[in-house]
Structures are given as structure tokens and as C-alpha cells.
Design a protein around this motif. Structure first.
Motif, mmCIF file in Angstrom:
data_model
loop_
_atom_site.group_PDB
_atom_site.id
_atom_site.type_symbol
_atom_site.label_atom_id
_atom_site.label_comp_id
_atom_site.label_asym_id
_atom_site.label_seq_id
_atom_site.Cartn_x
_atom_site.Cartn_y
_atom_site.Cartn_z
ATOM 1 N N SER A 119 -39.246 -89.468 63.785
ATOM 2 C CA SER A 119 -40.658 -90.189 63.381
ATOM 3 C C SER A 119 -40.244 -90.849 61.828
ATOM 4 O O SER A 119 -40.054 -90.377 61.043
ATOM 5 C CB SER A 119 -41.557 -89.107 63.249
ATOM 6 O OG SER A 119 -42.578 -89.249 62.841
ATOM 7 N N PHE A 121 -41.621 -93.182 59.510
ATOM 8 C CA PHE A 121 -42.877 -93.879 58.745
ATOM 9 C C PHE A 121 -42.738 -94.334 57.408
ATOM 10 O O PHE A 121 -42.878 -95.416 57.009
ATOM 11 C CB PHE A 121 -43.838 -92.748 58.656
ATOM 12 C CG PHE A 121 -44.893 -92.543 59.828
ATOM 13 C CD1 PHE A 121 -46.077 -93.032 60.071
ATOM 14 C CD2 PHE A 121 -44.245 -91.902 61.060
ATOM 15 C CE1 PHE A 121 -46.737 -92.812 61.210
ATOM 16 C CE2 PHE A 121 -44.893 -91.861 62.088
ATOM 17 C CZ PHE A 121 -46.105 -92.496 62.121
ATOM 18 N N ALA A 122 -41.537 -93.570 56.558
ATOM 19 C CA ALA A 122 -41.208 -93.926 55.435
ATOM 20 C C ALA A 122 -40.216 -95.109 55.292
ATOM 21 O O ALA A 122 -39.561 -95.435 56.226
ATOM 22 C CB ALA A 122 -40.455 -92.652 54.675
ATOM 23 N N ALA A 126 -40.256 -96.124 46.707
ATOM 24 C CA ALA A 126 -40.960 -95.153 46.085
ATOM 25 C C ALA A 126 -42.281 -95.930 45.811
ATOM 26 O O ALA A 126 -42.283 -96.935 45.435
ATOM 27 C CB ALA A 126 -40.476 -94.750 44.629
ATOM 28 N N GLY A 127 -43.530 -95.191 45.971
ATOM 29 C CA GLY A 127 -44.956 -95.651 45.476
ATOM 30 C C GLY A 127 -45.410 -96.547 46.748
ATOM 31 O O GLY A 127 -46.549 -97.096 46.777
ATOM 32 N N PRO A 152 -36.120 -92.310 54.764
ATOM 33 C CA PRO A 152 -35.088 -91.682 55.623
ATOM 34 C C PRO A 152 -36.078 -91.323 56.926
ATOM 35 O O PRO A 152 -36.949 -91.260 56.866
ATOM 36 C CB PRO A 152 -34.994 -90.264 54.852
ATOM 37 C CG PRO A 152 -36.211 -90.216 53.929
ATOM 38 C CD PRO A 152 -36.531 -91.500 53.674
ATOM 39 N N SER A 154 -35.259 -88.743 59.911
ATOM 40 C CA SER A 154 -34.743 -87.259 60.107
ATOM 41 C C SER A 154 -34.467 -87.417 61.744
ATOM 42 O O SER A 154 -35.084 -88.071 62.563
ATOM 43 C CB SER A 154 -35.631 -85.994 59.796
ATOM 44 O OG SER A 154 -35.992 -86.103 58.627
ATOM 45 N N PHE A 353 -41.445 -83.593 48.350
ATOM 46 C CA PHE A 353 -41.260 -84.885 48.489
ATOM 47 C C PHE A 353 -41.673 -85.554 49.659
ATOM 48 O O PHE A 353 -41.318 -86.511 50.194
ATOM 49 C CB PHE A 353 -39.736 -84.987 48.605
ATOM 50 C CG PHE A 353 -38.924 -84.228 47.162
ATOM 51 C CD1 PHE A 353 -39.598 -84.718 45.919
ATOM 52 C CD2 PHE A 353 -37.860 -83.655 47.045
ATOM 53 C CE1 PHE A 353 -38.945 -84.516 44.939
ATOM 54 C CE2 PHE A 353 -37.220 -83.276 45.937
ATOM 55 C CZ PHE A 353 -37.786 -83.616 44.868
ATOM 56 N N HIS A 354 -42.640 -84.745 50.407
ATOM 57 C CA HIS A 354 -43.113 -85.419 51.560
ATOM 58 C C HIS A 354 -44.551 -85.927 51.366
ATOM 59 O O HIS A 354 -45.244 -85.548 50.516
ATOM 60 C CB HIS A 354 -42.999 -84.257 52.598
ATOM 61 C CG HIS A 354 -41.784 -83.709 53.267
ATOM 62 N ND1 HIS A 354 -41.082 -84.481 54.421
ATOM 63 C CD2 HIS A 354 -40.963 -83.080 52.636
ATOM 64 C CE1 HIS A 354 -39.912 -83.854 54.534
ATOM 65 N NE2 HIS A 354 -40.014 -82.976 53.504
ATOM 66 N N PRO A 355 -44.863 -86.655 52.332
ATOM 67 C CA PRO A 355 -46.043 -87.665 52.091
ATOM 68 C C PRO A 355 -47.301 -86.510 52.784
ATOM 69 O O PRO A 355 -47.138 -85.835 53.517
ATOM 70 C CB PRO A 355 -46.012 -88.766 52.865
ATOM 71 C CG PRO A 355 -44.955 -88.608 54.009
ATOM 72 C CD PRO A 355 -44.087 -87.530 53.403
ATOM 73 N N ALA A 359 -49.453 -86.105 43.436
ATOM 74 C CA ALA A 359 -49.944 -87.057 42.152
ATOM 75 C C ALA A 359 -50.659 -88.241 42.957
ATOM 76 O O ALA A 359 -51.539 -88.849 42.454
ATOM 77 C CB ALA A 359 -48.984 -87.511 41.565
ATOM 78 N N ARG A 360 -49.901 -88.540 43.992
ATOM 79 C CA ARG A 360 -50.667 -89.939 44.722
ATOM 80 C C ARG A 360 -52.077 -89.523 45.336
ATOM 81 O O ARG A 360 -52.954 -90.382 45.545
ATOM 82 C CB ARG A 360 -49.839 -90.279 46.094
ATOM 83 C CG ARG A 360 -48.427 -90.638 45.711
ATOM 84 C CD ARG A 360 -47.764 -91.013 47.191
ATOM 85 N NE ARG A 360 -48.494 -92.068 47.709
ATOM 86 C CZ ARG A 360 -47.763 -93.403 47.800
ATOM 87 N NH1 ARG A 360 -46.568 -93.556 47.551
ATOM 88 N NH2 ARG A 360 -48.419 -94.404 48.116
#
Ligand SMILES: Cc1cc2nc3c(=O)[nH]c(=O)nc-3n(C[C@H](O)[C@H](O)[C@H](O)COP(=O)(O)OP(=O)(O)OC[C@H]3O[C@@H](n4cnc5c(N)ncnc54)[C@H](O)[C@@H]3O)c2cc1C
Length: 377
Positions: A119, A121-122, A126-127, A152, A154, A353-355, A359-360
Motif C-alpha cells: 500500500s 501512500f507516502a 516530511a510535511g 517507504p 512495506s 511515525f504513521h499518518p 502534531a499534524r
């Protein structure tokens, strides 16, 4: 010991033999690449876990699925992360499939042939908003041509199919988020080394490069998401599955540490609530949202997604505190004598570290509380 019994029972029921197959390897071996865990997952029928029974899969509920993920994470953190990506892609296909649609054939093949879905998506920046991909998709007759890079990603070395978010410029001039389903053997797909950390290396999170990759247009699902990044129904459902499976898997990783503290040679802590209470409470929150997903009266709306996000962010805190207290309970000699404890603590911390990163989501959650639709930051 009772701890993790329910989760291991769920794993044994749905994917018989997987727990024992994983337990047969040292953690270090499972967490390196190539990991024997991925083959063991396939052999146990893992790819079909969320495929509906009518299409040959196991069709498990969200509640059973999160228990399975916790049990998997407790044996092999990399497998929990990698299979979260697979299962959440399958859940998206299930959600979008209408009777007789091509998605149904794909789902049936996933279950029958043990196909693995990556999958993507990233994009390794960063950002960048996860709902605003840079990968391009343009129509060429009945085909769609994809160009760009995902990292990355997976399962990149073991995938049979790639699901990738793309930005499709359509006839009406509006750019919409679309999800393309591409066989891994399609010309133009290349996997390049990307993951440099030894932690979670078994998840095969490398870079996938797409150069003039052609797919049938029926394999590109166009969503309603435009530049505002407000998820549509399909994306909301996708994020719901993702957050729950992911959180359960990482709680499993922390649970492996708890298990070691509770069974510490030379005497476990007299009061087990120290290592136990926080991860158990965090898992109850995950289970509560998973149960709500099965409630016919409960819409899968942004309210439910916010509940899932709260469960996840609370789990991040629970994992941080539990890891610290378990390492302390295990003691200095355990730290000196083996990398396992520090490895598990480090791997469990990667939940953050996953979306979407916490903070976002500060601004979007504030807006949601004030009555606006939830944006994914
Ligand atoms: C083990 C693992 C496996 C993965 N596998 C996959 C995969 O298979 N497929 C895939 O698509 N992705 C995968 N990912 C990537 C993941 O989806 C993320 O996209 C990626 O890790 C985000 O990187 P980032 O934290 O640098 O970026 P960001 O989320 O942009 O965050 C960077 C930092 O800036 C902060 N920040 C960013 N924006 C804001 C803001 N608006 N306000 C305040 N602070 C902000 C964040 O909190 C964070 O501290 C994986 C990640 C991991 C750890």
C-alpha cells in the motif's frame, strides 16, 4: 499465563499455525530482511483474513482482526506493520466492490492464491499530506499511465499487487485522489533500497518507482477527495481500518515487552498492574471502536474516525510509558545481555511515525471540535 491468551486464540482460530511458526524463530531473525515471517503469513492463509467468506476468505470482523494483529505484533513487529498495509488495502477493496465488479475477482484471487498487497501512500517527504500525492496519473485511451515514486512502501519485495494513491487530472479539470491497483510484475515497476534502519527492517519498506506504468482504467478507483483533503466515505473507512489495525499491532509489540516483564526470570513484579494496565486499557479503546464498526446503527463517519485517532494517540502515550517501566522492571542485566528489550521498545515507539502524525492533526481536530468536517492534516 493468561496475558495475550485471547489474542493468540483469535490468531490460532483464523490463521492456524502462524503463532507457532513465528515463535520458532529468534526475534532478530524475524525482524531482518528477508524475514521468514512473510512466508509463514502466506502459508497460514493470512492474505485472506479480511476477504469476505463469500469470496473464499476468512471474513473476520474488525474486533477479531485487531486481536489477530496484536498477537502478530507480539511475535513479529515487522509482520504486524507489513500486514497492516495489506489488510487495510483489502478492506478498501471490500468496501468499494460492488457485486460482479473487478474488485471481487481480485479479492477472490487474494484469498485463493495468497496474494500480498503493498500500500503506497507516502512519498518520503516530511510535511507532505498523505491525501495529496505527487504521483501522476493520466488517461491514455482506455488505459491510465502512472509516473512517480512511493517510499517507504512495506512488503515492496514480496508484493503481488501494489495499491498506490495517485493524483488523476480528469476531464472536468479537477484533480482528484485516486487509488490504482497494479500487478507487481507490470513493466515499469522497480524496487530500490530505502529503509536503512535495522528496526522494522523485516517489513520490507523500500522505495517503489513507477515509470510509464500502464493499467486498465477500471483498476483506478477515483475518490471524491480534492485539494481540501477532507476524506470521502471510502477514505474515512480506510483510515478507520488503518488506525485500528496499526495501533493493535504496535500494542502487540509493547505487549511482547510486557510479557517479558511479567515472566522475568528471578521473579516478576509483585504488582502486575504497572506493566499491564496501560496497554490493556489502550487495547480496550481499540476494541471499543472495532466493536462500533460492527454496529449497524453506527455510521462510519468522521466522528468514528476521531474516536479511532484518539485511541491511537492514547496508545502512543501508553506505549511510551509502558516501554520505559518494562525496561526498568527487566533491569540492567537484561539490557546488557540482549538487544530484545531495547529493540521492542524502539519498534513499539514507531507507532508515532504513521499518518496522520499527532502534531499534524492538531489544527484539523480543533476545527472538527468547532463543527467543521475533519480534514486529514
Ligand atoms: C515502519 C513503517 C512502515 C511504513 N510503511 C508504509 C507503507 O507501506 N506505505 C506508506 O504509504 N507509508 C508507509 N510508511 C510511511 C508513513 O506512512 C509516513 O508517511 C511517514 O513515516 C511520514 O514521515 P514523517 O513523519 O517524516 O512525515 P510527517 O508526517 O510529515 O511528519 C514530520 C514531522 O513534522 C511534524 N509535522 C508535520 N506536519 C505538521 C503540521 N502541520 N503541524 C505540526 N507538525 C507537523 C510531524 O508531527 C513530525 O514530527 C511507513 C512508516 C513506517 C514507520
Amino acid at each position: 499465563m493468561q496475558f495475550l491468551q485471547r489474542e493468540r486464540a483469535a490468531l490460532e482460530t483464523h490463521l492456524p499455525g502462524l503463532d507457532a511458526a513465528l515463535a520458532a524463530h529468534p526475534l532478530e531473525r524475524l525482524e531482518s530482511t528477508p524475514s521468514p515471517a512473510i512466508g509463514a503469513f502466506r502459508a497460514a492463509g493470512g492474505p485472506g483474513l479480511l476477504v469476505p467468506r463469500a469470496l473464499g476468505g476468512k471474513g473476520v470482523s474488525a474486533l477479531e482482526a485487531v486481536r489477530v494483529q496484536r498477537a502478530v505484533g507480539a511475535r513479529c513487529p515487522s509482520l504486524a506493520v507489513a500486514t497492516t498495509m495489506h489488510h487495510f488495502s483489502v478492506a478498501g477493496l471490500v468496501r468499494s466492490a460492488s457485486p460482479g465488479a473487478p474488485e471481487e475477482q481480485v479479492l477472490a484471487s487474494i484469498a485463493a492464491d495468497g496474494l500480498l498487497l503493498a500500500s503506497a501512500f507516502a512519498e518520503g517527504r516530511a510535511g507532505q499530506n498523505i491525501l495529496k500525492p505527487h504521483i501522476t496519473a493520466r488517461r491514455r485511451g482506455e488505459r491510465v499511465v502512472l509516473n512517480g515514486s512511493k517510499m517507504p512502501c512495506s512488503l515492496s519485495r514480496s508484493m503481488d499487487l501494489l495499491t498506490a494513491s495517485v493524483l488523476l487530472a480528469d476531464e472536468d479539470g479537477v484533480e482528484r485522489l485516486a487509488v490504482a491497483l497494479v500487478p507487481a510484475a507490470t513493466p515499469g515497476i522497480e524496487v530500490r533500497p530505502f529503509w536503512r534502519n535495522t528496526v522494522l527492517a523485516g517489513a520490507e519498506s523500500e522505495e517503489v518507482v513507477l515509470t510509464e506504468v500502464e493499467v486498465d482504467q477500471e483498476m483506478v478507483l477515483v475518490t471524491e477527495v480534492t485539494a481540501d483533503a477532507v476524506p470521502d466515505d471510502l477514505n474515512t473507512a480506510g483510515f478507520l481500518w488503518f488506525e485500528l489495525l496499526l495501533t493493535a499491532g504496535y500494542l502487540g509489540v509493547a505487549s511482547a515487552l510486557v510479557e517479558r516483564a511479567l515472566t522475568k526470570p528471578g521473579g516478576p513484579p509483585q504488582d502486575p498492574t504497572g506493566p499491564l494496565a496501560e496497554v490493556e486499557a489502550a487495547m480496550l479503546a481499540v476494541e471499543s471502536v472495532a466493536r462500533a464498526m460492527a454496529d449497524r446503527l453506527q455510521p462510519w463517519d468522521d466522528g468514528l474516525l476521531v474516536a479511532a485517532l484518539m485511541a491511537r494517540y492514547a496508545a502512543e502515550d501508553a506505549i511510551a510509558r509502558t516501554s520505559r517501566s518494562c525496561l526498568a522492571a527487566l533491569g540492567g542485566m537484561a539490557f546488557v545481555g540482549s538487544t530484545e528489550g531495547s529493540y521492542l521498545a524502539s519498534a513499539a515507539g514507531a507507532l508515532g511515525f504513521h499518518p496522520p502524525a499527532r502534531a499534524r492533526m492538531a489544527g484539523p481536530l480543533r476545527e472538527y471540535l468547532d463543527g467543521r468536517p475533519l480534514r486529514i492534516g
